[in-house]
Write a protein that holds these residues in place. Structure first.
Motif, short mmCIF file in Angstrom:
data_model
loop_
_atom_site.label_atom_id
_atom_site.label_comp_id
_atom_site.label_asym_id
_atom_site.label_seq_id
_atom_site.Cartn_x
_atom_site.Cartn_y
_atom_site.Cartn_z
N LEU A 195 0.84 -1.19 0.00
CA LEU A 195 0.00 0.00 0.00
C LEU A 195 0.87 1.23 0.00
O LEU A 195 1.85 1.32 0.75
N GLY A 196 0.53 2.20 -0.85
CA GLY A 196 1.21 3.48 -0.87
C GLY A 196 0.24 4.59 -0.49
O GLY A 196 -0.91 4.61 -0.95
N LEU A 197 0.68 5.49 0.39
CA LEU A 197 -0.15 6.61 0.82
C LEU A 197 0.60 7.91 0.50
O LEU A 197 1.70 8.15 1.02
N PHE A 198 0.02 8.74 -0.36
CA PHE A 198 0.62 10.00 -0.79
C PHE A 198 -0.19 11.12 -0.16
O PHE A 198 -1.38 11.28 -0.45
N ILE A 199 0.43 11.90 0.74
CA ILE A 199 -0.30 12.89 1.52
C ILE A 199 0.35 14.27 1.41
O ILE A 199 1.56 14.38 1.14
#
Length: 707
Positions: free
Chosen positions: A219-223
């Motif tokens: 999972l990748g989370l770009f914030i």
């Protein structure tokens, strides 16, 4: 609710110009055409200036068919498409269709004289093969004289588009009024990009989600980071700057799967928007309120479980020591396996090594809106997927800028060829950014009718909303669909990626209040394809407390269950339910999950079938990326139809043509050839924070979510 099992279908499919008087009198635009004048400008468009009289402009004159012509054509269409008919599969040639629908030579001469009366000569006039669509490219001065409508230049600031249009009524000669369905290129404005508002609305100083990247056990989370005062970084006061970010991933029971803390300064995972490239640069630059100096962090997590609810929670600690509010997501993130041609063939029982043998078979993908593909990407895709390189079998019709590949076009061509191999494949690209909003469909269909040997199967991953299109336009394009089916062509359209409310719901919550059917997938004369995804929650009891299902199956593709899109589906507001689906849809209505006052209970229901639409691996500009969409399931089903056609043609039979009567009759007699999808709904859009009050529910048998 169905996705097809190809091996079972394979077994079953094998059985079974003179001068006229001068023009003096004129009349207003034809009765029934709803855009006599443009009462108001669509959002984002503004009047710019008047064009030069010598500027060129293109209009299309759709020649009206007499009711008897249309009725005779449709009679042939239903007869050759019904497996129970004595003439099933005995398709008409294009010349025979022209005999049915073409205007008389006298009417054609009236059109020519009208054009010549304002100085438009033959070299500026192009007739379709069936003589029922006329494309005119001439000067602004001549077009204005022809239609008595003043043209203006309009600008769309958000997209930078410029277009010539008129706010006036147009007029036509009295002698031609009954012979004109509509004139395109005068009133309707061209499409603008559909913007996906993926941002979540955080509280106070919480970070903002810009991009979620669910994968296969990762999972990748770009914030985007905000300052302590709630503004986007960079921060005015140093103590307001974020110093670290804490990520917590919890399982369905609240158990912590992963917890990581990342320092913002000097971190490879956090940098200004200007420092990101590719899809990350696109996502951060489109985030409302952020700037090129705003800090974005991209954190990757691996070795996570597939097919379980994962709930991310993200907080920022500031230099002052203050801890921000928590960024939480409206729905759990659910991971699943990557989808490849090999995994699709295994799931749908497509025999290993099955490929096309007939040189008479063919397939195509239709592309619009400057969507191109890269032959180099296609070669790389074949290599990575362990497939024979067949990139040289692609025939390109229309524009294709290989250095500017698009995700849509790349997905289409890679997967139709990855499933249906050893076959002539056409990349059919239609220009038309500056034509009427719906005109690319008509332009494409006209090109198709002009081809004496068009591909037999066509995958189309584009749609619009019924309530945004002139009924006269849809009726005319529907006639083109009928022509195609009467010639033995199969047209498959994606059902849309924004649930029951349509794509406007994606970026504006107020647009989610009404259910808006998509077209052309709502047309009774095409095959509409919905989307599913892999899951372990394939039956209602799997969601009961303490119950866990271990087998992977299909559910409705939805952003509420981990997909990047929500499949379209519903009921046409304008087109009546065709008889081929009546029995199935009537049985579904009590289980639709939507109060009957919100949809047309007698309308054409769609989709007809569905296929996996989540986590496809696609090569784009040399990179392997995951893609979702009914634009993935549509080339998949199209490839299956092409394989079926090959089996039929090799044995001396006809191709399937318009396949819906065949599919529904098979569902009645041999339901075991379909996977019955019974879980999920399509209330939400591709933006999981924007959902309609209701969505259609999956159910045993047919449903208006997965077919």
């Amino acid at each position: 609710s169905a996705s097809p099992l190809l091996s079972a279908i394979l077994v079953i499919a094998l059985f079974s110009l003179t001068l006229a008087v001068p023009f003096e009198a004129r009349s207003e635009s034809p009765e029934g055409f709803p855009f006599h004048s443009q009462d108001h400008l669509p959002a984002g468009w503004n009047l710019s200036d008047r064009p030069s009289s010598s500027d060129l402009h293109t209009i299309t004159v759709a020649v009206a068919h007499a009711p008897t012509q249309r009725a005779e054509l449709e009679k042939y269409f239903w007869a050759v498409s019904d497996p129970k008919s004595d003439v099933y599969g005995k398709y008409l040639s294009n010349d025979e269709i022209t005999e049915l629908v073409a205007p008389s030579s006298h009417v054609r001469s009236l059109f020519v004289q009208w054009f010549r009366s304002v100085g438009i000569q033959n070299e500026s006039i192009q007739w379709s093969a069936n003589f029922d669509l006329i494309t005119i490219t001439s000067t602004v001065e001549n077009i204005q004289k022809l239609t008595e409508a003043r043209l203006h230049r309009f600008q769309h600031a958000p997209s930078g588009k410029s277009v010539l249009r008129s706010l006036d009524e147009y007029t036509v000669p009295v002698e031609l009024k009954q012979h004109i369905a509509f004139i395109g290129g005068l009133h309707r404005f061209p499409p603008v990009p559909k913007v996906a508002a993926e941002t979540l609305t955080p509280a106070s100083d919480a970070p903002v989600s810009a991009f979620i990247q669910p994968g296969n056990e990762d999972l990748g989370l770009f914030i985007a980071l905000r300052c302590q005062d709630g503004s986007f970084s960079p921060c005015t006061n140093s103590v307001d700057r974020p110093s670290q970010v804490q990520y917590t991933l919890s399982g369905p029971d609240g158990n912590v799967l992963v917890q990581e803390t990342v320092a913002v300064e000097n971190s490879a995972t956090c940098k200004p928007c200007s420092g990101w490239v590719g899809v990350f640069a696109e996502k951060c630059s489109s985030l409302s309120g952020a700037s090129s100096s705003t800090t974005f962090c991209n954190q990757k997590f691996s070795d996570l479980p597939n097919y379980v609810d994962i709930n991310p929670a993200i907080v920022t600690t500031f230099i002052s020591g203050h801890v921000s509010a928590t960024l939480k997501f409206p729905f759990p993130v659910i991971l699943s396996e990557w989808v490849t041609p090999q995994s699709l063939k295994e799931w749908y029982n497509i025999p290993v090594g099955l490929s096309n043998r007939s040189t008479k078979n063919s397939q195509a993908v239709a592309e619009f809106l400057k969507q191109y593909y890269s032959p180099q990407d296609l070669v790389q895709f074949f290599s990575l997927m362990g497939l024979k390189n067949e990139a040289d079998r692609v025939v390109v019709k229309g524009p294709n800028i290989a250095s500017q590949p698009g995700g849509e076009a790349s997905l289409d061509i890679q997967y139709i060829m990855g499933i249906s191999t050893n076959i002539a494949t056409t990349f059919w690209s239609t220009a038309g950014l500056n034509s009427d909003q719906q005109e690319p469909f008509l332009a494409w269909m006209t090109d198709l009718q002009n081809d004496n040997k068009p591909p037999l199967v066509h995958s189309v991953s584009y749609d619009d909303q019924e309530d945004m299109i002139a009924k006269s336009y849809m009726d005319r394009v529907n006639t083109e669909f009928v022509k195609a089916g009467t010639r033995g062509l199969t047209l498959l359209f994606a059902a849309g990626d924004d649930g029951a409310a349509g794509y406007l719901c994606r970026s504006k919550l107020s647009e989610c209040q009404n259910l808006s059917p998509a077209w052309p997938s709502s047309s009774p004369y095409v095959t509409a394809v919905g989307g599913t995804q892999f899951s372990k929650d394939v039956y209602p009891w799997c969601k009961l407390p303490g119950k866990v299902c271990s087998a992977v199956g299909e559910i409705t593709s939805s952003t509420t269950t981990g997909s990047r899109i929500t499949t379209g589906g519903g009921f046409s507001t304008l087109f009546s339910r065709p008889s081929y689906q009546s029995e199935f849809v009537n049985a579904y209505l009590p289980n639709a999950g939507v109060p009957t006052k919100y949809f047309n209970t007698t309308g054409r229901a769609y989709p007809d079938v569905s296929g996996i639409a989540h986590n496809y691996l696609v090569v784009l500009s040399g990179e392997l990326i995951p893609v979702d969409g009914t634009s993935a399931s549509t080339p998949l089903v199209a490839a299956m139809i092409a394989l079926l056609n090959d089996k039929l043609i090799v044995r001396g039979g006809s191709p399937l043509g318009f396949v819906n009567p065949f599919l529904y009759q098979m569902a009645g007699s041999f339901p075991e050839v379909f996977n019955d999808v019974v879980m999920g709904n399509n209330a939400c859009s591709a933006n999981p924070t924007n959902c309609a009050p209701y969505g259609y529910e999956a159910a045993p048998g047919y449903d208006a979510v997965t077919g």
